[in-house]
Design a protein around this motif. Structure first.
Motif, mmCIF file in Angstrom:
data_model
loop_
_atom_site.group_PDB
_atom_site.id
_atom_site.type_symbol
_atom_site.label_atom_id
_atom_site.label_comp_id
_atom_site.label_asym_id
_atom_site.label_seq_id
_atom_site.Cartn_x
_atom_site.Cartn_y
_atom_site.Cartn_z
ATOM 1 N N GLY A 58 23.903 -8.148 98.030
ATOM 2 C CA GLY A 58 23.284 -7.081 97.260
ATOM 3 C C GLY A 58 21.881 -7.447 96.812
ATOM 4 N N GLY A 59 21.675 -8.731 96.484
ATOM 5 C CA GLY A 59 20.333 -9.189 96.121
ATOM 6 C C GLY A 59 19.357 -9.055 97.275
ATOM 7 N N HIS A 60 19.797 -9.477 98.461
ATOM 8 C CA HIS A 60 18.957 -9.286 99.647
ATOM 9 C C HIS A 60 18.589 -7.815 99.826
ATOM 10 N N GLY A 61 19.606 -6.950 99.733
ATOM 11 C CA GLY A 61 19.386 -5.534 99.980
ATOM 12 C C GLY A 61 18.482 -4.886 98.956
ATOM 13 N N LEU A 62 18.692 -5.195 97.675
ATOM 14 C CA LEU A 62 17.885 -4.596 96.616
ATOM 15 C C LEU A 62 16.428 -4.994 96.734
ATOM 16 N N ARG A 69 10.844 -2.583 102.502
ATOM 17 C CA ARG A 69 11.515 -2.732 103.782
ATOM 18 C C ARG A 69 12.595 -1.670 103.932
ATOM 19 N N GLN A 70 13.014 -1.394 105.139
ATOM 20 C CA GLN A 70 14.056 -0.411 105.405
ATOM 21 C C GLN A 70 15.393 -1.128 105.544
ATOM 22 N N LEU A 71 16.267 -0.891 104.580
ATOM 23 C CA LEU A 71 17.588 -1.516 104.601
ATOM 24 C C LEU A 71 18.480 -0.740 105.553
ATOM 25 N N THR A 72 18.986 -1.412 106.585
ATOM 26 C CA THR A 72 19.796 -0.724 107.591
ATOM 27 C C THR A 72 21.289 -0.967 107.422
ATOM 28 N N GLY A 73 21.693 -2.019 106.741
ATOM 29 C CA GLY A 73 23.121 -2.217 106.554
ATOM 30 C C GLY A 73 23.465 -3.575 105.990
ATOM 31 N N ILE A 74 24.663 -3.650 105.397
ATOM 32 C CA ILE A 74 25.194 -4.887 104.824
ATOM 33 C C ILE A 74 26.604 -5.085 105.361
ATOM 34 N N ARG A 75 26.911 -6.313 105.756
ATOM 35 C CA ARG A 75 28.251 -6.660 106.229
ATOM 36 C C ARG A 75 28.806 -7.803 105.380
ATOM 37 N N LEU A 76 30.064 -7.663 104.997
ATOM 38 C CA LEU A 76 30.788 -8.716 104.283
ATOM 39 C C LEU A 76 31.962 -9.132 105.154
ATOM 40 N N HIS A 77 32.145 -10.438 105.308
ATOM 41 C CA HIS A 77 33.169 -10.941 106.224
ATOM 42 C C HIS A 77 34.292 -11.639 105.471
ATOM 43 N N SER A 78 35.434 -11.745 106.118
ATOM 44 C CA SER A 78 36.618 -12.312 105.473
ATOM 45 C C SER A 78 36.486 -13.798 105.177
ATOM 46 N N ASP A 79 35.533 -14.492 105.817
ATOM 47 C CA ASP A 79 35.317 -15.904 105.513
ATOM 48 C C ASP A 79 34.340 -16.091 104.356
ATOM 49 N N THR A 80 34.060 -15.026 103.620
ATOM 50 C CA THR A 80 33.152 -14.953 102.459
ATOM 51 C C THR A 80 31.679 -15.078 102.849
ATOM 52 N N SER A 81 31.359 -15.002 104.142
ATOM 53 C CA SER A 81 29.962 -14.936 104.547
ATOM 54 C C SER A 81 29.528 -13.474 104.547
ATOM 55 N N GLY A 82 28.241 -13.238 104.732
ATOM 56 C CA GLY A 82 27.739 -11.880 104.752
ATOM 57 C C GLY A 82 26.440 -11.797 105.527
ATOM 58 N N LEU A 83 26.002 -10.584 105.793
ATOM 59 C CA LEU A 83 24.762 -10.367 106.529
ATOM 60 C C LEU A 83 24.115 -9.083 106.038
ATOM 61 N N THR A 84 22.838 -9.188 105.698
ATOM 62 C CA THR A 84 22.060 -8.016 105.304
ATOM 63 C C THR A 84 20.925 -7.848 106.304
ATOM 64 N N PRO A 90 8.234 -9.041 110.142
ATOM 65 C CA PRO A 90 9.050 -10.263 110.139
ATOM 66 C C PRO A 90 8.400 -11.410 109.377
ATOM 67 N N HIS A 91 7.377 -11.124 108.629
ATOM 68 C CA HIS A 91 6.685 -12.142 107.838
ATOM 69 C C HIS A 91 6.065 -11.450 106.627
ATOM 70 N N GLY A 92 5.425 -12.221 105.783
ATOM 71 C CA GLY A 92 4.789 -11.641 104.607
ATOM 72 C C GLY A 92 5.643 -11.750 103.358
ATOM 73 N N ILE A 93 5.071 -11.302 102.224
ATOM 74 C CA ILE A 93 5.713 -11.490 100.931
ATOM 75 C C ILE A 93 7.030 -10.730 100.820
ATOM 76 N N GLY A 94 7.114 -9.537 101.435
ATOM 77 C CA GLY A 94 8.357 -8.774 101.367
ATOM 78 C C GLY A 94 9.507 -9.504 102.016
ATOM 79 N N MET A 95 9.259 -10.079 103.182
ATOM 80 C CA MET A 95 10.299 -10.825 103.884
ATOM 81 C C MET A 95 10.668 -12.088 103.120
ATOM 82 N N ILE A 96 9.683 -12.752 102.549
ATOM 83 C CA ILE A 96 9.946 -13.976 101.793
ATOM 84 C C ILE A 96 10.809 -13.686 100.569
ATOM 85 N N LEU A 97 10.432 -12.655 99.805
ATOM 86 C CA LEU A 97 11.199 -12.316 98.608
ATOM 87 C C LEU A 97 12.612 -11.872 98.970
ATOM 88 N N THR A 98 12.745 -11.131 100.060
ATOM 89 C CA THR A 98 14.069 -10.691 100.493
ATOM 90 C C THR A 98 14.952 -11.880 100.849
#
Length: 240
Positions: A58-62, A69-84, A90-98
């Motif tokens: 959620g922090g990544h997404g917010l 940036r355009q948030l396209t989706g968030i995935r939560l996995h059963s091994d407690t990993s996730g992907l946003t 692909p560079h710059g302050i927005g990507m760094i803060l995200t």
């Protein structure tokens, strides 16, 4: 009808923005013990870490949204990993803060929650948490990911609407203690994985590639944020 609405709205406003009495010290200590019980033992952590992953992703997404940036989706996995996943440069302050927002989100959310509780805004904390979970649910892109978000949001909603002030206070303190304590452990887990060479694409390594700053320094930042949040938030919760 009009008189009922005019009466209900102020009552709702007072309920949301009004302050509630602080719980007794034994309640604060009991919720601290409960949080430790689901963070420290490995068997309990395997389950409770799902909640930290919700805050992490959620922090990544917010931050992705806040930085344009355009948030396209968030995935939560059963091994407690996730992907946003977000789109943009692909560079710059927005990507760094995200990229930096993941490991720092749970402890900072805990710190913000501790500030609300210290001010007596227990109901506001519960409603804000519910709103954030509902907003995140819209962006979930896998079936498993829906489950922990719905369970978490449903719990917050039930407690905020049906429980009395004392139960709300105990629940709010338990949640904030959990975020503060649970926000510390993932950085140490990441450190252990990096020692074994098993986390080459971690947030710290991605930040290193983006900024040319060693990943170890980013890991130090994660530790600093989580530990400082725990100390500061803990002092607020304990009334120090």
């Amino acid at each position: 009808m009009d008189s009922t609405a005019s009466t209900a709205l102020p009552d709702l406003w007072d309920r949301l923005w009004g302050s509630q009495p602080d719980p007794a010290l034994w309640v604060v200590l009991a919720t601290l013990a409960a949080a430790l019980a689901v963070v420290v033992p490995r068997s309990a952590w395997r389950v409770s870490r799902n909640a930290v992953t919700i805050a992490h992703e959620g922090g990544h997404g917010l931050v992705a949204l806040v930085t344009g940036r355009q948030l396209t989706g968030i995935r939560l996995h059963s091994d407690t990993s996730g992907l946003t996943v977000s789109r943009g440069k692909p560079h710059g302050i927005g990507m760094i803060l995200t990229a930096a927002a993941g490991y720092t989100a749970p402890p900072l959310l805990g710190l913000g929650g501790a500030a609300l509780l210290a001010a007596g805004h227990i109901t506001l904390l519960l409603w804000l948490a519910t709103a954030l979970l509902v907003a995140m649910l819209v962006m979930i892109r896998n079936a498993y990911g829906v489950l922990p978000v719905v369970l978490s949001g449903g719990t917050f909603l039930l407690v905020s609407w049906l429980a009395g002030p004392q139960v709300q206070a105990a629940f709010g303190y338990a949640v904030v203690w959990f975020l503060l304590l649970g926000g510390v452990r993932p950085a140490f887990e990441l450190q252990a994985k990096r020692v074994r060479g098993a986390a080459g694409d971690s947030d710290a390594d991605q930040l290193s590639r983006l900024t040319h700053v060693p990943a170890g320094l980013w890991l130090f930042l994660f530790h600093a944020v989580s530990l400082c949040s725990l100390i500061g938030g803990g002092r607020w919760l304990l009334g120090m």
